[in-house]
Design an enzyme around this catalytic site. Sequence first.
Site, PDB file in Angstrom:
ATOM      1  N   LYS A   1       0.858  -1.207   0.029  1.00 17.11           N
ATOM      2  CA  LYS A   1      -0.044  -0.102  -0.089  1.00 17.11           C
ATOM      3  C   LYS A   1       0.875   1.076   0.023  1.00 17.11           C
ATOM      4  O   LYS A   1       0.668   2.253  -0.902  1.00 17.11           O
ATOM      5  CB  LYS A   1      -0.918   0.058   1.245  1.00 17.11           C
ATOM      6  CG  LYS A   1      -2.227  -0.647   1.229  1.00 17.11           C
ATOM      7  CD  LYS A   1      -3.378  -0.399   0.162  1.00 17.11           C
ATOM      8  CE  LYS A   1      -3.042  -0.808  -1.040  1.00 17.11           C
ATOM      9  NZ  LYS A   1      -3.360  -2.309  -1.353  1.00 17.11           N
TER      10      LYS A   1
ATOM     11  N   GLU B   1       3.178   1.700  -3.469  1.00 14.14           N
ATOM     12  CA  GLU B   1       2.417   1.770  -4.585  1.00 14.14           C
ATOM     13  C   GLU B   1       1.930   3.156  -4.633  1.00 14.14           C
ATOM     14  O   GLU B   1       1.724   3.818  -5.923  1.00 14.14           O
ATOM     15  CB  GLU B   1       1.474   0.562  -4.790  1.00 14.14           C
ATOM     16  CG  GLU B   1       0.034   0.722  -4.005  1.00 14.14           C
ATOM     17  CD  GLU B   1      -0.778  -0.227  -4.449  1.00 14.14           C
ATOM     18  OE1 GLU B   1      -0.994  -0.905  -5.704  1.00 14.14           O
ATOM     19  OE2 GLU B   1      -1.543  -0.768  -3.392  1.00 14.14           O
TER      20      GLU B   1
ATOM     21  N   HIS C   1      18.431 -12.141   9.711  1.00 15.98           N
ATOM     22  CA  HIS C   1      19.177 -12.712   8.538  1.00 15.98           C
ATOM     23  C   HIS C   1      19.673 -11.312   7.459  1.00 15.98           C
ATOM     24  O   HIS C   1      19.856 -11.925   6.503  1.00 15.98           O
ATOM     25  CB  HIS C   1      18.463 -13.762   7.866  1.00 15.98           C
ATOM     26  CG  HIS C   1      18.028 -14.905   8.878  1.00 15.98           C
ATOM     27  ND1 HIS C   1      19.169 -15.530   9.338  1.00 15.98           N
ATOM     28  CD2 HIS C   1      17.077 -15.350   9.482  1.00 15.98           C
ATOM     29  CE1 HIS C   1      18.709 -16.449  10.297  1.00 15.98           C
ATOM     30  NE2 HIS C   1      17.330 -16.445  10.324  1.00 15.98           N
TER      31      HIS C   1
HETATM   32  C1  G6P Z   1      -3.172  -4.306  -9.729  1.00 17.31           C
HETATM   33  C2  G6P Z   1      -4.005  -3.459  -8.647  1.00 17.31           C
HETATM   34  C3  G6P Z   1      -3.721  -4.107  -7.307  1.00 17.31           C
HETATM   35  C4  G6P Z   1      -4.559  -5.448  -7.330  1.00 17.31           C
HETATM   36  C5  G6P Z   1      -3.943  -6.353  -8.392  1.00 17.31           C
HETATM   37  C6  G6P Z   1      -4.576  -7.447  -8.631  1.00 17.31           C
HETATM   38  O1  G6P Z   1      -1.848  -4.426  -9.695  1.00 17.31           O
HETATM   39  O2  G6P Z   1      -3.065  -2.193  -8.809  1.00 17.31           O
HETATM   40  O3  G6P Z   1      -4.407  -3.423  -6.603  1.00 17.31           O
HETATM   41  O4  G6P Z   1      -4.344  -5.917  -6.139  1.00 17.31           O
HETATM   42  O5  G6P Z   1      -3.820  -5.640  -9.673  1.00 17.31           O
HETATM   43  O6  G6P Z   1      -5.823  -7.313  -9.174  1.00 17.31           O
HETATM   44  P1  G6P Z   1      -7.264  -8.187  -9.150  1.00 17.31           P
HETATM   45  O7  G6P Z   1      -8.151  -7.516  -9.791  1.00 17.31           O
HETATM   46  O8  G6P Z   1      -6.890  -9.440  -9.846  1.00 17.31           O
HETATM   47  O9  G6P Z   1      -7.414  -8.264  -7.671  1.00 17.31           O
END
Ligand code: G6P
Length: 610
Positions: free
Chosen positions: A487, A490, A506
């Site tokens: 979080k 990104e 480690h």
């Molecule tokens: C992207 C989004 C993420 C999400 C991931 C998987 O990277 O920015 O927030 O967790 O895709 O997406 P999904 O729709 O499969 O949960």
Amino acid sequence: MCGIIGYIGNKEAGDILIEGLQKLEYRGYDSAGICVADEKSISRTRSVGKVESLKEKFALNKHKGTRGIGHTRWATHGAPLEKNAHPHSDLEEKIYVAHNGVLENYKELKDILQKKGYTFTSDTDTEVIPHLINMYKAEGVNIKEAIIKTVKCLTGAYGLAVIDKDEECLYAVKNGSPLVLGIGDGEMYISSDEIPLIGKVENTVFLSDGDIAEIRASEYQIFDINNFIVEREVNEIQNEAENISKEGFAYFMEKEIFNQPQSIKDSMRGRISKDNNEIIFGGLMDHWGKVQNATSINFIACGTSYHAGMVAAYNFENITRVSSRAEYASEFLYRHPVIDKSGIYVAISQSGETKDLLSAIEYIKKEGGTVMGLVNVVGSSISRITDFGIHIHAGPEIGVASTKAFTSQTLLLSMLAIKLAKDKGTLTKEEYIGIKNEILDIPRKIQKVLSCNDDIKKLAEEHSDKNNTLFLGRGVDYPVALEGALKLKEISYVHAEGYPAAELKHGVIALIDKDMPSIVLATKGTNINKVLGNVEEINARGGEIVMISDEDQDVFSHIPHTRISIPNTHPILTPILSAIPLQLYAYHSVVVRGRNVDQPRNLAKSVTVE
Ligand code: G6P
């Protein structure tokens, strides 16, 4: 990843397309373009950056017309420059194409076209498509046949919207990337997802792979690649318009974080029977035997959904005693795994469109495995190709950083875990009822966690000059630590790492100094005394410590730290509560740095390329 919109009807298409692109912008936002046609002419406006700059440019161009297509881009082939923005055209500037996906054989096609004298104006893979359509039309076939011939040449994933200056219709083609038709009264839409269609039309048709739709203002027809008509189900739009507005919040992410008491209630609605304490998942009823007898439970996902899968793997193995693991879809696919035909593969996805996951599901099914979906977007590709599943029902999630989807995924997987454990006899009836009652109380406890918002805001402000952060946890706190780090990095671009607390010694401990805060998750379900040891190690090296732990925990009182308490609950539910302070911390860390909360650089919400 990339958003496509199309409109044909009796209204000014340009404004409708721009409004649609603004709603699709979370799918990609490095450049955008639209193309509008009337009976005589066709014109295009493209712009680098957000849809807002396209809107300003379009207002100057004032192209009129009642049909058109638009695109908001997440760059794959070619930098985010105007020449690479979609729609792309043929050299005669009659045929325009908006594309979502990746063409794997575009280089071969480009070579062939270049040898035939076609010149290219962009660096994209997409541009071969309008040239191919042009080439086939020049051979004497009509536009639909030219599109069919073109599609037969393409390898890869694509959702396409096509407009031809000379034809009073639009075309939509789907193979691997999502496309939905909006069916209105005397007007039709094409869209990458339902969101721009909410409040515009009542009915939609999700295209299937291989579909080619010919769309006119008052009718549409869908064909397969052999030009045979195919029928697709018409669905009613289920979302409400308020679900896609910020409703007074500054950002979608903020709204989605604070919406969690409600989204969690929505996810559990109708799934816990008041009469007999049963947990009911309608979509699993006919398949429960398979789930009950599964020899392994395998969670496959990407990004935040993968972290929900990791939490679930810890919990399932712990309380059902069935071998459970979580894996990134992309890694899973390419290591050529042995499929456990008597196991269950759980595909977790908010969007239901993540390409790596789609490919993994196809692989599992081909190898004879059983796939259960846990998907938020109803009608999405993953929800349709899985054998059976559970809809998350958390409501649309628009902020690129996933928040409410994670808590709802974790809740539903916990419900499934205790249902299975009760049936298998690895959980007593009393334990089951105890956890079930805790589940019913989770929305209230989330509300309580949210009340620590001001403290977390203050902490994020104090950390506004920190460039590195560690997130640590053991056991089920470890995937939450990974989620906290994801979080933060990104959206705020602060370097953050999630680590199992015991791994500190480690190597990672070398990084500890006064400028690197450690956010440590230490909740009851994990071995607190061992975490205490790790926290002592950080303290001894002058590292700043933030503790997230249950409210009755006081073993850390002798160590200087900032404390964020979460209400006590059953350990399998703790991640639902402990993730929320981390979401708030990431959110305030972006706000204090003045960056774009909902649309962080280089990312997109729905990742439809591998
Ligand atoms: C992207 C989004 C993420 C999400 C991931 C998987 O990277 O920015 O927030 O967790 O895709 O997406 P999904 O729709 O499969 O949960």
